[in-house]
Design a protein around this motif. Structure first.
Motif, short mmCIF file in Angstrom:
data_model
loop_
_atom_site.label_atom_id
_atom_site.label_comp_id
_atom_site.label_asym_id
_atom_site.label_seq_id
_atom_site.Cartn_x
_atom_site.Cartn_y
_atom_site.Cartn_z
N ILE A 81 0.86 -1.20 0.00
CA ILE A 81 0.00 0.00 0.00
C ILE A 81 0.89 1.24 0.00
O ILE A 81 0.63 2.21 -0.72
N GLY A 82 1.96 1.19 0.80
CA GLY A 82 2.91 2.30 0.83
C GLY A 82 3.53 2.56 -0.53
O GLY A 82 3.69 3.71 -0.95
N VAL A 83 3.85 1.47 -1.24
CA VAL A 83 4.41 1.61 -2.58
C VAL A 83 3.39 2.26 -3.51
O VAL A 83 3.69 3.19 -4.25
N ARG A 84 2.17 1.75 -3.45
CA ARG A 84 1.12 2.23 -4.35
C ARG A 84 0.79 3.70 -4.13
O ARG A 84 0.54 4.43 -5.07
N LEU A 85 0.76 4.10 -2.85
CA LEU A 85 0.34 5.46 -2.54
C LEU A 85 1.51 6.43 -2.38
O LEU A 85 1.32 7.63 -2.33
N GLY A 86 2.71 5.88 -2.25
CA GLY A 86 3.85 6.75 -2.00
C GLY A 86 3.77 7.34 -0.60
O GLY A 86 4.29 8.41 -0.33
N GLN A 87 3.13 6.61 0.28
CA GLN A 87 2.87 7.13 1.62
C GLN A 87 2.62 5.96 2.55
O GLN A 87 2.02 4.96 2.15
N ILE A 88 3.08 6.10 3.79
CA ILE A 88 2.85 5.04 4.77
C ILE A 88 1.46 5.19 5.35
O ILE A 88 1.10 6.24 5.89
N VAL A 89 0.67 4.13 5.22
CA VAL A 89 -0.70 4.13 5.74
C VAL A 89 -0.82 2.94 6.69
O VAL A 89 -0.53 1.81 6.29
N THR A 90 -1.21 3.21 7.93
CA THR A 90 -1.29 2.12 8.90
C THR A 90 -2.61 2.07 9.67
O THR A 90 -2.93 1.06 10.26
N MET A 91 -3.37 3.17 9.65
CA MET A 91 -4.59 3.19 10.45
C MET A 91 -5.69 2.40 9.75
O MET A 91 -5.91 2.54 8.54
N ALA A 92 -6.41 1.59 10.54
CA ALA A 92 -7.34 0.61 9.99
C ALA A 92 -8.35 1.24 9.03
O ALA A 92 -8.63 0.69 7.96
N ASP A 93 -8.89 2.39 9.39
CA ASP A 93 -9.92 2.98 8.53
C ASP A 93 -9.33 3.39 7.18
O ASP A 93 -9.95 3.22 6.13
N GLN A 94 -8.09 3.90 7.22
CA GLN A 94 -7.45 4.32 5.97
C GLN A 94 -7.07 3.11 5.12
O GLN A 94 -7.21 3.14 3.89
N VAL A 95 -6.60 2.06 5.80
CA VAL A 95 -6.27 0.84 5.07
C VAL A 95 -7.53 0.30 4.38
O VAL A 95 -7.50 -0.09 3.22
N GLU A 96 -8.64 0.31 5.10
CA GLU A 96 -9.90 -0.15 4.53
C GLU A 96 -10.29 0.68 3.31
O GLU A 96 -10.71 0.14 2.29
N ASP A 97 -10.17 1.99 3.44
CA ASP A 97 -10.51 2.87 2.32
C ASP A 97 -9.67 2.53 1.09
O ASP A 97 -10.18 2.46 -0.02
N VAL A 98 -8.37 2.35 1.33
CA VAL A 98 -7.47 2.06 0.21
C VAL A 98 -7.85 0.75 -0.44
O VAL A 98 -7.94 0.65 -1.67
N LEU A 99 -8.10 -0.26 0.38
CA LEU A 99 -8.47 -1.57 -0.17
C LEU A 99 -9.80 -1.46 -0.91
O LEU A 99 -10.00 -2.08 -1.95
N GLY A 100 -10.70 -0.63 -0.37
CA GLY A 100 -12.01 -0.44 -1.00
C GLY A 100 -11.92 0.19 -2.38
O GLY A 100 -12.78 0.01 -3.22
N GLU A 101 -10.83 0.92 -2.60
CA GLU A 101 -10.65 1.54 -3.91
C GLU A 101 -10.00 0.59 -4.90
O GLU A 101 -9.65 0.97 -6.01
N GLY A 102 -9.79 -0.64 -4.45
CA GLY A 102 -9.31 -1.67 -5.37
C GLY A 102 -7.83 -1.61 -5.65
O GLY A 102 -7.36 -2.11 -6.67
N VAL A 103 -7.07 -1.00 -4.75
CA VAL A 103 -5.61 -0.99 -4.95
C VAL A 103 -5.07 -2.40 -4.84
O VAL A 103 -5.38 -3.13 -3.90
N ASP A 104 -4.31 -2.79 -5.81
CA ASP A 104 -3.75 -4.13 -5.83
C ASP A 104 -2.55 -4.19 -4.91
O ASP A 104 -1.53 -3.57 -5.17
N THR A 105 -2.70 -4.91 -3.82
CA THR A 105 -1.61 -4.96 -2.84
C THR A 105 -0.80 -6.25 -2.96
O THR A 105 0.11 -6.48 -2.19
N SER A 106 -1.16 -7.08 -3.92
CA SER A 106 -0.44 -8.34 -4.03
C SER A 106 0.71 -8.22 -5.02
O SER A 106 1.79 -8.76 -4.82
N LEU A 107 0.46 -7.49 -6.09
CA LEU A 107 1.44 -7.42 -7.17
C LEU A 107 2.41 -6.28 -6.90
O LEU A 107 2.02 -5.13 -6.85
N VAL A 108 3.64 -6.61 -6.66
CA VAL A 108 4.59 -5.54 -6.42
C VAL A 108 5.30 -5.24 -7.73
O VAL A 108 4.67 -4.71 -8.62
#
Length: 292
Positions: A205-232
């Motif tokens: 997620i940090g790679v995708r956003l260029g930013q460190i995201v750790t708070m659960a609500d923000q992580v959920e939002d990011v995942l909800g937007e369909g960011v692919d966190t498997s493919l690096v």
DNA sequence: CCTCTATGGCGAA
DNA sequence: TCGCCCTAGAGGC
């Protein structure tokens, strides 16, 4: 700025901008003149990251090996037109320039040319990097499980885990309610596994956003937007997309404990504490993070 | 102008 | 554990 996510993102952007081209390599600041001369005129094969190290391979010449340290920056600027090259501002140690892009390196703690053997040696010193696809965490667990050093110390040791820095350290320990001062050998296997899995989620997620995201609500939002966190890697996309962040717009910068000393814990309300561990400021909640 | 800080890491002691 | 290296930006005087 630079924990592992930043370097992997940067490597992907450099690869996108320069792989397959033959950039002009220079050292406007003058402190890398010899190295620049060695690399100049050779095609870029690829750029890649390992932990917090960055490598750019130049065919038939050598690798450019960069470590940004605490304050380094490697800025990539798309050229509006081929001959609108911006002047080098400040202490630019290395400049790469091709038809479409200029990349300026400033403030790096390490900037050198390296042979394939040198690169192997660096890679051999690093522990498993959560951002390397298919990597095996076993060597990290083996080190932690027998170490009397604190888990907060171990997480910052690049020979144990590569790419984790001061923000991911404090935040993952909080996310799993782990006492930062617990010795590695008293950490349960299940706890290590959970932290490792968390890094496999958070760092992409940090790679995708260029930013460190750790708070659960923000992580959920990011995942909800369909960011692919498997493919690096390979990451694909354009350099300007990387600069923007794929999800578009920066996520609000907030953390559970990082830099929140004296403020109330968001879970239990007790004051977040800070102490220097492994040379850096550690942040934690003394009440939530106990006995794990 | 000065001091401090920053998501690192090294070597001397 | 400390000092030091790299640079830029913020804040104090």
């Amino acid at each position: 700025m630079p924990e592992g996510h930043h370097l992997h993102r940067l490597a992907a952007a450099l690869d996108e901008a320069f792989a397959g081209t033959t950039p002009e390599v220079s050292s406007p600041q003058g402190r890398f003149t010899g190295g620049a001369a060695l690399l100049d005129g050779h095609p870029v094969v690829e750029a890649f990251a390992a932990g917090k190290h960055l490598f750019v391979e130049f065919a038939g010449a050598a690798y450019l090996h960069v470590h940004l340290g605490l304050i380094g920056q490697f800025d990539i600027t798309p050229l509006v037109a081929p001959d609108t090259v911006p002047p080098a501002v400040g202490a630019v140690r290395v400049r790469l320039r091709n038809e479409g892009y200029v990349a300026d390196l400033r403030g790096a703690t390490l900037c050198e040319t390296a042979t394939a053997g040198d690169v192997e040696q660096v890679l051999g010193r690093l522990g498993p990097d959560p951002l390397r696809p298919g990597v095996d965490p076993a060597p990290a667990w083996a080190r932690i499980a027998k170490s009397p050093r604190t888990i907060a110390d171990l997480l910052m040791d690049q020979s144990v885990l590569a790419g984790v820095g001061n923000v991911y350290r404090s935040e993952t320990l909080f996310r799993h309610r782990v006492d930062p001062f617990r010795p590695g050998r008293e950490i349960r296997r299940a706890t290590f596994d959970a932290i490792w899995r968390d890094l496999l989620l958070l760092m992409p997620i940090g790679v995708r956003l260029g930013q460190i995201v750790t708070m659960a609500d923000q992580v959920e939002d990011v995942l909800g937007e369909g960011v692919d966190t498997s493919l690096v890697p390979p990451l694909g996309g354009t350099v300007s997309a990387w600069r923007r962040g794929v999800v578009g717009g920066a996520v609000e910068r907030r953390y559970y404990v990082y830099k929140r000393q004296g403020e109330p814990c968001l879970v239990c309300g007790s004051r977040i504490r800070t102490a220097v561990v492994a040379g850096r400021n550690l942040f934690w909640c003394g009440r939530c993070q106990r006995r794990r």
